[in-house]
Design an enzyme around this catalytic site. Sequence first.
Site, PDB file in Angstrom:
ATOM      1  N   TRP A 180      -4.465   3.477  30.095  1.00  0.00           N
ATOM      2  CA  TRP A 180      -4.804   2.669  31.265  1.00  0.00           C
ATOM      3  C   TRP A 180      -6.288   2.876  31.602  1.00  0.00           C
ATOM      4  O   TRP A 180      -6.791   3.992  31.519  1.00  0.00           O
ATOM      5  CB  TRP A 180      -3.933   3.109  32.460  1.00  0.00           C
ATOM      6  CG  TRP A 180      -4.333   2.412  33.724  1.00  0.00           C
ATOM      7  CD1 TRP A 180      -4.037   1.129  34.076  1.00  0.00           C
ATOM      8  CD2 TRP A 180      -5.142   2.944  34.777  1.00  0.00           C
ATOM      9  NE1 TRP A 180      -4.613   0.826  35.283  1.00  0.00           N
ATOM     10  CE2 TRP A 180      -5.300   1.928  35.747  1.00  0.00           C
ATOM     11  CE3 TRP A 180      -5.752   4.176  35.005  1.00  0.00           C
ATOM     12  CZ2 TRP A 180      -6.024   2.102  36.918  1.00  0.00           C
ATOM     13  CZ3 TRP A 180      -6.487   4.354  36.174  1.00  0.00           C
ATOM     14  CH2 TRP A 180      -6.606   3.327  37.115  1.00  0.00           C
TER      15      TRP A 180
ATOM     16  N   ASP B  93      -1.678  -8.750  45.050  1.00  0.00           N
ATOM     17  CA  ASP B  93      -0.500  -8.016  45.527  1.00  0.00           C
ATOM     18  C   ASP B  93      -0.507  -7.841  47.057  1.00  0.00           C
ATOM     19  O   ASP B  93      -1.570  -7.677  47.653  1.00  0.00           O
ATOM     20  CB  ASP B  93      -0.553  -6.628  44.861  1.00  0.00           C
ATOM     21  CG  ASP B  93       0.762  -5.903  44.953  1.00  0.00           C
ATOM     22  OD1 ASP B  93       1.679  -6.399  45.632  1.00  0.00           O
ATOM     23  OD2 ASP B  93       0.863  -4.819  44.333  1.00  0.00           O
TER      24      ASP B  93
ATOM     25  N   LYS C  94      -1.262 -15.167  38.599  1.00  0.00           N
ATOM     26  CA  LYS C  94      -1.505 -13.901  37.884  1.00  0.00           C
ATOM     27  C   LYS C  94      -0.165 -13.202  37.769  1.00  0.00           C
ATOM     28  O   LYS C  94       0.465 -12.872  38.776  1.00  0.00           O
ATOM     29  CB  LYS C  94      -2.495 -13.050  38.673  1.00  0.00           C
ATOM     30  CG  LYS C  94      -2.773 -11.689  38.052  1.00  0.00           C
ATOM     31  CD  LYS C  94      -3.874 -10.987  38.841  1.00  0.00           C
ATOM     32  CE  LYS C  94      -4.069  -9.540  38.403  1.00  0.00           C
ATOM     33  NZ  LYS C  94      -5.002  -8.831  39.284  1.00  0.00           N
TER      34      LYS C  94
ATOM     35  N   ASP D 216       1.691 -10.043  36.772  1.00  0.00           N
ATOM     36  CA  ASP D 216       1.405  -8.627  36.571  1.00  0.00           C
ATOM     37  C   ASP D 216       2.663  -7.905  36.060  1.00  0.00           C
ATOM     38  O   ASP D 216       3.781  -8.438  36.109  1.00  0.00           O
ATOM     39  CB  ASP D 216       0.952  -8.040  37.912  1.00  0.00           C
ATOM     40  CG  ASP D 216       0.104  -6.787  37.758  1.00  0.00           C
ATOM     41  OD1 ASP D 216       0.056  -6.222  36.659  1.00  0.00           O
ATOM     42  OD2 ASP D 216      -0.489  -6.353  38.778  1.00  0.00           O
TER      43      ASP D 216
ATOM     44  N   ASN E 179       3.656  -3.626  36.028  1.00  0.00           N
ATOM     45  CA  ASN E 179       2.971  -2.360  36.283  1.00  0.00           C
ATOM     46  C   ASN E 179       3.693  -1.081  35.919  1.00  0.00           C
ATOM     47  O   ASN E 179       3.374  -0.028  36.477  1.00  0.00           O
ATOM     48  CB  ASN E 179       2.568  -2.308  37.757  1.00  0.00           C
ATOM     49  CG  ASN E 179       1.328  -3.146  38.015  1.00  0.00           C
ATOM     50  OD1 ASN E 179       0.309  -2.936  37.377  1.00  0.00           O
ATOM     51  ND2 ASN E 179       1.432  -4.101  38.910  1.00  0.00           N
TER      52      ASN E 179
ATOM     53  N   ASP F 290      -7.968  -2.694  34.390  1.00  0.00           N
ATOM     54  CA  ASP F 290      -8.210  -2.367  35.793  1.00  0.00           C
ATOM     55  C   ASP F 290      -9.543  -1.671  35.971  1.00  0.00           C
ATOM     56  O   ASP F 290     -10.005  -1.472  37.091  1.00  0.00           O
ATOM     57  CB  ASP F 290      -7.091  -1.453  36.324  1.00  0.00           C
ATOM     58  CG  ASP F 290      -5.915  -2.267  36.827  1.00  0.00           C
ATOM     59  OD1 ASP F 290      -6.054  -3.500  36.957  1.00  0.00           O
ATOM     60  OD2 ASP F 290      -4.860  -1.678  37.092  1.00  0.00           O
TER      61      ASP F 290
HETATM   62  C1  DGJ Z   1      -2.445  -3.976  38.629  1.00  0.00           C
HETATM   63  C2  DGJ Z   1      -3.425  -5.062  38.298  1.00  0.00           C
HETATM   64  O1  DGJ Z   1      -4.054  -4.808  37.097  1.00  0.00           O
HETATM   65  C3  DGJ Z   1      -4.439  -5.191  39.433  1.00  0.00           C
HETATM   66  O2  DGJ Z   1      -5.404  -6.144  39.097  1.00  0.00           O
HETATM   67  C4  DGJ Z   1      -3.699  -5.557  40.684  1.00  0.00           C
HETATM   68  O3  DGJ Z   1      -3.133  -6.826  40.539  1.00  0.00           O
HETATM   69  C5  DGJ Z   1      -2.638  -4.516  40.969  1.00  0.00           C
HETATM   70  N1  DGJ Z   1      -1.797  -4.277  39.857  1.00  0.00           N
HETATM   71  C6  DGJ Z   1      -1.825  -4.942  42.149  1.00  0.00           C
HETATM   72  O4  DGJ Z   1      -0.767  -4.110  42.379  1.00  0.00           O
END
Ligand code: DGJ
Length: 729
Positions: free
Chosen positions: A200, A368, A477, A479, A481, A549
């Site tokens: 990451w 978000d 977008k 995402d 995570n 990120d």
């Molecule tokens: C991870 C993404 O890479 C960020 O750009 C952002 O959208 C956050 N998540 C939001 O939780």
Amino acid sequence: MPIFYNSETKEFHLQAKDVSYIFKILKNNQLGHLYYGKKLRHRDSFHHLYREEFRDNSTHVFEGDQTFSLDQLKQEYPAYGTTDFREPAYQILQENGSRITNFEYKEHKIYSGKPRLEGLPAVYAEEKDEVTTLEITLYDSLIQAEIKLLYTVYESFNVITRSAKFSNNGSEQLNLTRALSASVDFFDSDFEMIHLSGSWARERHVKVRKLEQGVQRIASARGTSSAHQNPFLAMKRPDTNEQQGEVYGFSFVYSGNFLAQIEVDHFDVTRVQMGINPFDFNWLLDTGEAFQTPEVVMVYSDAGLNGMSQTYHELYRTRLARGSWRDKQRPILINNWEGTYFNFDEEKILSIAEESKKLGVELFVLDDGWFGKRDDDTTSLGDWFVDERKLPNGITGLANKITDLGLNFGLWFEPEMISKVSKLYEAHPDWLLQVPDRRLSSGRSQYVLDFSRKEVVDYIFEVMAETLREAPITYVKWDMNRYMTEIGSNELPADRQREVAHRYILGVYDLYERLTTAFPEILFESCASGGSRFDPGMLYYAPQAWTSDDTDAVERLKIQYGTSFVYPLSSIGAHVSAVPNHQVGRTTSLETRGNVAYFGDFGYELDITQLTEAEREIIKEQIIFYKANRELIQKGTFHRMQSPFEGNVTSWMVVSDDQTEAIVGRYQVLNQPHPGYDRLLLTGLNADFEYQIEGKEGTYYGDELMHAGIHLDKTNSDYSSQIFKLRKR
Ligand code: DGJ
């Protein structure tokens, strides 16, 4: 037709612009590989490339024939257990416990066009005639199973794609325990392996290692292609560099667990393989069922690493990305994430949007935090309903106001996830990926929805579609995570639990397909904690991706340099953010942040209302520059010159197809005292064209710029950068 078959010698010869790929039917009726490399003129027989001789210490296919051993031959789609001891391409466990198969050549077809791979992303042809496909059917009569090997040749691209489809036509259940998409054997091992590895916030760093006898592999078992290893590897000759030499690229059009490996055997023969990671995988094939593997895209270049990358760029930009946004100029966006994180309301968002509009931004993206009760990352995923505490007029109300300002509006979702603190979890606790009676591991306080279940995908489609139908949204977008743990599904029987990771990805593709079909005008940007799923599978649905990120300009040099090995600039999301940088604490100038972010889909990710007047002026200028050059940046030919992995200076440039225009970026991380001659050698120009460089006196011929270079002035600071705009006079 660029595919020949000689029925006498039983040889297949696939030819693209500069490349040949040759294999044959062996005397056991299986397929043996002969050659992959620089284009060879076609001839009646390539038998001289085949070697069959007695070697000590071998096992043999036929009793009494001491020369025919699969261990000594290059294979086309190898199996284990019948004299080849290297890693196989596939394995099938049968009801009687046997893993031995005998797939023999049955028939083949050669035709124009390229079939779709059902439910899977893949490169495509726009005109039937631009590609030729070879479909070979192999058959095992004992178990009545079939393997269809698909090869498609893109003549003008130096590309050959491969995949395999397994069908069970017999009466017993077959258990596919390994089903790779491609395997290629090379004569020798005088290669270096290149892969894109990291983590990451430092995704796709370029790694190079010399091949040695044994297996060298990269893989993902994280449920996505991952930030740690990208589904790509290349083999280059030791003297190959960016500008010259031979290289073979292998890129996997898939977003889940993958394996990419190179095995060098005892004769220095090199076997490259790529496919779904066999670790923790199996697939049951009942009578009448079939399994299609994803696709591998093989690129050959004898014009160095840039040659390979440029082929991937053009192919992926024009024949993998799809939809109304494929060829359109991508909007300059502002995203509120690093500007506000979860802490915003309508007023704040509108103030950022208003200020952005004044500076020339085209799209506002609400990230978000807009739904459920999401004040931090511990709640609400799955509850895709607006949080009226923050946005009393709803998404539609906000989107209308932003649209009235003259900006487009984009919205963030994380469709595959669920928080335990959510209405969705209260209603459907069984919708999580899970295994019976075990604790579930969390990641970012969230859990993964079981996308192998159709009803889950149906629900998420409906709830997202509701917002997308109602509000004027032009961009999404998407995402994702966290990586997957305790991978299992409540819906599948015990013996199909190892199918879940792949079924999950098929569910993700299904949702993407449905959303992009229902909302063809929306631009989708994929994201997974930044670049944790930056892969060709995603690009098929979402033509751009959030690269990382990490928005620090210096870190981005490495990330964007590595990403460009495979992925076109039109797919590389790149934003200017605030300093000190939120990921690494570094302070770089606004100019340098812009100069790095230009080489991608440009945008901003900061609270623009907090900037000084002088900074706003710079941003205005940056936006004017990007708009004027966006067509060239997003569609031109990209060249890497100096690598951030090899020194203090990075440089790259993008050249228009007709070579009349170019933009060059040059970046120096640390300043140096008392430097010698500092020159920047360009590439990809027309030697005979006379170029003007914006802001510089005089003109320069292409040959001079490429061989004597631009002479650079001394700089006075760390993290300095320059952009040169060239135009043919
Ligand atoms: C991870 C993404 O890479 C960020 O750009 C952002 O959208 C956050 N998540 C939001 O939780």
